[in-house]
Write an enzyme that holds these catalytic residues in place. Sequence first.
Site, PDB file in Angstrom:
ATOM      1  N   ALA A   1     -37.151 136.835  69.713  1.00  0.00           N
ATOM      2  CA  ALA A   1     -38.148 135.762  69.718  1.00  0.00           C
ATOM      3  C   ALA A   1     -39.558 136.309  69.904  1.00  0.00           C
ATOM      4  CB  ALA A   1     -37.827 134.729  70.790  1.00  0.00           C
ATOM      5  N   ASP A   2     -39.710 137.312  70.759  1.00  0.00           N
ATOM      6  CA  ASP A   2     -41.021 137.928  70.943  1.00  0.00           C
ATOM      7  C   ASP A   2     -41.497 138.552  69.633  1.00  0.00           C
ATOM      8  OD1 ASP A   2     -41.382 137.373  73.720  1.00  0.00           O
ATOM      9  OD2 ASP A   2     -40.040 139.028  74.210  1.00  0.00           O
TER      10      ASP A   2
END
Length: 191
Positions: free
Chosen positions: A145-146
């Site tokens: 997600a980052d």
Amino acid sequence: AAAVLGDLGAEVIKIEHPRGDSSRRYGAVRDGTPVWWKVVGRNKRSVTLDLHTPEGQDIFRRLSADADVVVENFRPGTLEQWGLGYEELSEGHPGLVLVRMTGFGQSGPYASRPGFGTIGEAMSGLAHLTGAPDGPPTLPSFPLADAVAGLSAAFAATAALRARDATGQGQVVDVSIVESILSLLGGPLAA
């Protein structure tokens, strides 16, 4: 986001707290340097500033005055508390692009909450969709997600720069980790 912009040729100056970025002390070490820092610190020249102090804020304003893009990842309102919000930074520099990256975006019911990749992976439904159907939610083995948020932010920054070329005006880009990962899950979530 800044590492990807550096991959594309941008000169990146990374502002770190005087204690240094925690990535400098995280994970496996190779040749005396954490491997994770080698990845996220690539293409960057680092300087330390204490943005809590007037001197640090003044230096930041001067650096921002010559920047095309400023990327930040504080909770909403933090830059404004320091007198470093978009209104202040773009005064006399109307072409500035400010990319704001948070867990949940600059507005909305969760905006003030801290957020990071694991929360985004859980709240987006990714963890539910991953793993065995009869097993527990499963997180990816890397900060997916980052990374997706970083790619989204880099793409948005380049689009904002293109818009600036056409209009002369900069803008604020608001990137949420949760929304970035949700953008990948549209079909499965809709089903």
